[in-house]
Design an enzyme around this catalytic site. Structure first.
Site, mmCIF file in Angstrom:
data_model
loop_
_atom_site.group_PDB
_atom_site.id
_atom_site.type_symbol
_atom_site.label_atom_id
_atom_site.label_comp_id
_atom_site.label_asym_id
_atom_site.label_seq_id
_atom_site.Cartn_x
_atom_site.Cartn_y
_atom_site.Cartn_z
ATOM 1 N N ASN A 1 3.278 6.627 -4.889
ATOM 2 C CA ASN A 1 3.217 5.387 -4.253
ATOM 3 C C ASN A 1 1.879 4.886 -4.385
ATOM 4 O O ASN A 1 0.824 5.218 -3.906
ATOM 5 C CB ASN A 1 3.505 5.475 -2.578
ATOM 6 C CG ASN A 1 3.057 4.208 -1.739
ATOM 7 O OD1 ASN A 1 3.159 3.232 -2.425
ATOM 8 N ND2 ASN A 1 3.219 4.372 -0.356
ATOM 9 N N TRP A 2 1.900 3.831 -5.295
ATOM 10 C CA TRP A 2 0.649 3.388 -5.809
ATOM 11 C C TRP A 2 0.030 2.318 -4.661
ATOM 12 O O TRP A 2 -1.193 1.465 -4.927
ATOM 13 C CB TRP A 2 0.789 2.697 -7.235
ATOM 14 C CG TRP A 2 0.687 3.564 -8.210
ATOM 15 C CD1 TRP A 2 0.728 5.167 -8.363
ATOM 16 C CD2 TRP A 2 0.879 3.450 -9.676
ATOM 17 N NE1 TRP A 2 0.707 5.554 -9.526
ATOM 18 C CE2 TRP A 2 0.628 4.619 -10.372
ATOM 19 C CE3 TRP A 2 0.905 2.017 -10.401
ATOM 20 C CZ2 TRP A 2 0.976 4.816 -11.702
ATOM 21 C CZ3 TRP A 2 1.001 2.267 -12.017
ATOM 22 C CH2 TRP A 2 0.903 3.400 -12.471
ATOM 23 N N LYS A 3 0.884 2.101 -3.799
ATOM 24 C CA LYS A 3 0.654 1.217 -2.682
ATOM 25 C C LYS A 3 -0.166 -0.363 -3.363
ATOM 26 O O LYS A 3 0.363 -0.694 -4.430
ATOM 27 C CB LYS A 3 -0.556 1.715 -1.846
ATOM 28 C CG LYS A 3 -0.099 2.968 -1.211
ATOM 29 C CD LYS A 3 -0.931 3.608 -0.162
ATOM 30 C CE LYS A 3 -0.377 5.090 0.324
ATOM 31 N NZ LYS A 3 -0.697 5.283 1.694
ATOM 32 N N HIS B 1 7.431 2.085 5.742
ATOM 33 C CA HIS B 1 6.263 2.656 5.514
ATOM 34 C C HIS B 1 5.075 2.479 6.415
ATOM 35 O O HIS B 1 5.101 1.096 7.088
ATOM 36 C CB HIS B 1 5.543 2.215 4.004
ATOM 37 C CG HIS B 1 4.387 3.269 3.863
ATOM 38 N ND1 HIS B 1 3.218 3.331 4.494
ATOM 39 C CD2 HIS B 1 4.331 4.220 3.246
ATOM 40 C CE1 HIS B 1 2.447 4.115 3.919
ATOM 41 N NE2 HIS B 1 3.104 4.997 2.998
ATOM 42 N N GLU C 1 2.167 1.881 7.041
ATOM 43 C CA GLU C 1 1.336 0.837 6.794
ATOM 44 C C GLU C 1 2.031 -0.470 7.145
ATOM 45 O O GLU C 1 1.187 -1.737 7.507
ATOM 46 C CB GLU C 1 0.744 0.827 5.177
ATOM 47 C CG GLU C 1 -0.172 2.057 5.311
ATOM 48 C CD GLU C 1 -0.446 2.659 3.886
ATOM 49 O OE1 GLU C 1 0.310 2.133 2.835
ATOM 50 O OE2 GLU C 1 -0.923 3.756 3.664
ATOM 51 N N GLU D 1 6.341 11.149 7.227
ATOM 52 C CA GLU D 1 4.900 10.863 6.888
ATOM 53 C C GLU D 1 4.106 10.825 8.176
ATOM 54 O O GLU D 1 4.086 9.629 8.709
ATOM 55 C CB GLU D 1 4.832 9.409 6.258
ATOM 56 C CG GLU D 1 5.361 9.623 4.658
ATOM 57 C CD GLU D 1 4.431 8.816 3.685
ATOM 58 O OE1 GLU D 1 3.954 9.370 3.008
ATOM 59 O OE2 GLU D 1 4.550 7.581 4.142
ATOM 60 N N GLY E 1 -3.585 9.184 4.245
ATOM 61 C CA GLY E 1 -4.812 8.690 3.467
ATOM 62 C C GLY E 1 -6.191 9.104 4.557
ATOM 63 O O GLY E 1 -7.267 8.664 4.251
ATOM 64 N N SER F 1 -1.430 12.665 2.452
ATOM 65 C CA SER F 1 -2.832 13.412 2.283
ATOM 66 C C SER F 1 -2.395 14.590 1.168
ATOM 67 O O SER F 1 -3.113 15.548 1.004
ATOM 68 C CB SER F 1 -3.789 13.819 3.045
ATOM 69 O OG SER F 1 -4.380 12.680 3.650
ATOM 70 N N GLY G 1 0.609 9.286 -2.221
ATOM 71 C CA GLY G 1 -0.108 8.221 -2.386
ATOM 72 C C GLY G 1 -1.446 8.021 -3.167
ATOM 73 O O GLY G 1 -1.100 8.114 -4.276
ATOM 74 N N GLY G 2 -2.782 8.233 -2.476
ATOM 75 C CA GLY G 2 -4.012 8.366 -3.274
ATOM 76 C C GLY G 2 -3.942 9.102 -4.483
ATOM 77 O O GLY G 2 -4.284 8.672 -5.608
HETATM 78 P P1 PGA Z 1 -1.693 9.413 0.952
HETATM 79 O O1 PGA Z 1 -0.380 8.322 1.138
HETATM 80 O O2 PGA Z 1 -1.056 10.476 -0.144
HETATM 81 O O3 PGA Z 1 -2.796 8.527 0.413
HETATM 82 O O4 PGA Z 1 -2.085 10.005 2.315
HETATM 83 C C1 PGA Z 1 0.865 8.897 1.419
HETATM 84 C C2 PGA Z 1 1.779 7.446 1.562
HETATM 85 O O5 PGA Z 1 2.016 6.893 0.594
HETATM 86 O O6 PGA Z 1 1.773 7.122 2.679
#
Ligand code: PGA
Length: 247
Positions: free
Chosen positions: A10-12, A95, A97, A165, A171, A208, A229-230
């Site tokens: 997930n590149w957000k 998600h 966010e 999640e 994050g 994470s 994500g990250g």
């Molecule tokens: P993260 O994000 O790996 O940066 O914690 C995970 C996600 O996409 O929610």
């Protein structure tokens, strides 16, 4: 023999568009194990580029959201039909966010799920998660699942992925314990198997995950994969994660 795992990148909204092409080229040149299904989810404007660069690779394309309808007066939204036509196969929905910053409710996520499932071939990745560590995850997860899956029926050929999640782990670098992951996954699986055939749902973990901690998830059999994500913006780290879950 390793079982098949799903690894979602997930590149957000983290990657500048200008840097997307070189990173997509790196991803397309990686030889991932055939027992891993990589699903890459860039932002909307990067999807056409990704679809083009990844067309010869085994990586599947995912979107980070979709509209609640297939067509109509929905300013700023993107139709799941058009996403499918572009080559998208998976859609992340709900998600945390989006729940947090865009006030997405379980009822709205339910509408989006219905719109996505109405498009043949699209597979939703529904995100659920508790906000505060150890504070009654069961009640929160069941409320989110019941709301998002209200009146949802799957045709025999359809399936759904649920990503557990925990919001406190996204994050933040806070690493979930094996027993926390196992408990949440069993709860979610239990909920899903009451509604769908076991083969129609898979549960993955996100929050994470990085190159160092990814091996922790390898032996937890209830975890069908990871949502990263990250660490998915670094192709080397991402490849390490994909390898670690299989070893
Ligand atoms: P993260 O994000 O790996 O940066 O914690 C995970 C996600 O996409 O929610």
């Amino acid at each position: 023999m390793s079982t098949n795992k799903i690894i979602v990148a997930n590149w957000k909204m983290k990657l500048p568009y200008k840097k997307a092409a070189p990173l997509l080229k790196k991803f397309s040149s990686i030889k991932f194990s055939p027992t891993v299904q990589v699903i890459l989810c860039p932002d909307f404007i990067t999807l056409p580029l990704a679809s083009n660069i990844l067309k010869k690779s085994k990586i599947k394309l995912g979107a980070q959201d979709a509209a609640l309808a297939d067509r109509g007066a929905y300013t700023g939204e993107v139709s799941p039909v058009d996403l499918k036509d572009l080559g998208v196969a998976y859609i992340i929905l709900g998600h945390s966010e989006r729940r947090e910053y865009l006030a997405e409710s379980d009822a709205l996520i339910n509408q989006k799920l219905k719109a996505v499932l109405a498009v043949k071939g699209l597979i939703p990745i529904l995100c659920v998660g508790d906000k505060v560590r150890g504070k009654n995850p069961k009640t929160i997860l069941f409320k989110q699942l019941a709301g998002a899956l209200k009146d949802i029926k799957l045709a025999p050929s359809q399936s759904i992925i649920v990503a557990y999640e925990p919001v406190w782990a996204i994050g933040t670098g806070r690493v979930v314990t094996n027993s926390e992951v196992t408990l949440a996954h069993l709860l979610i699986k239990g909920f899903l198997t009451k509604r769908f055939k076991p083969s129609q749902s898979r549960v993955i973990y996100g929050g994470s995950v990085d190159a160092k901690n990814s091996a922790n998830f390898r032996d937890i059999l209830v975890v069908n994969g990871l949502l990263v994500g990250g660490s998915s913006l670094n192709s080397k780290d991402f490849l390490t994660i994909c390898r670690n879950v299989l070893k």
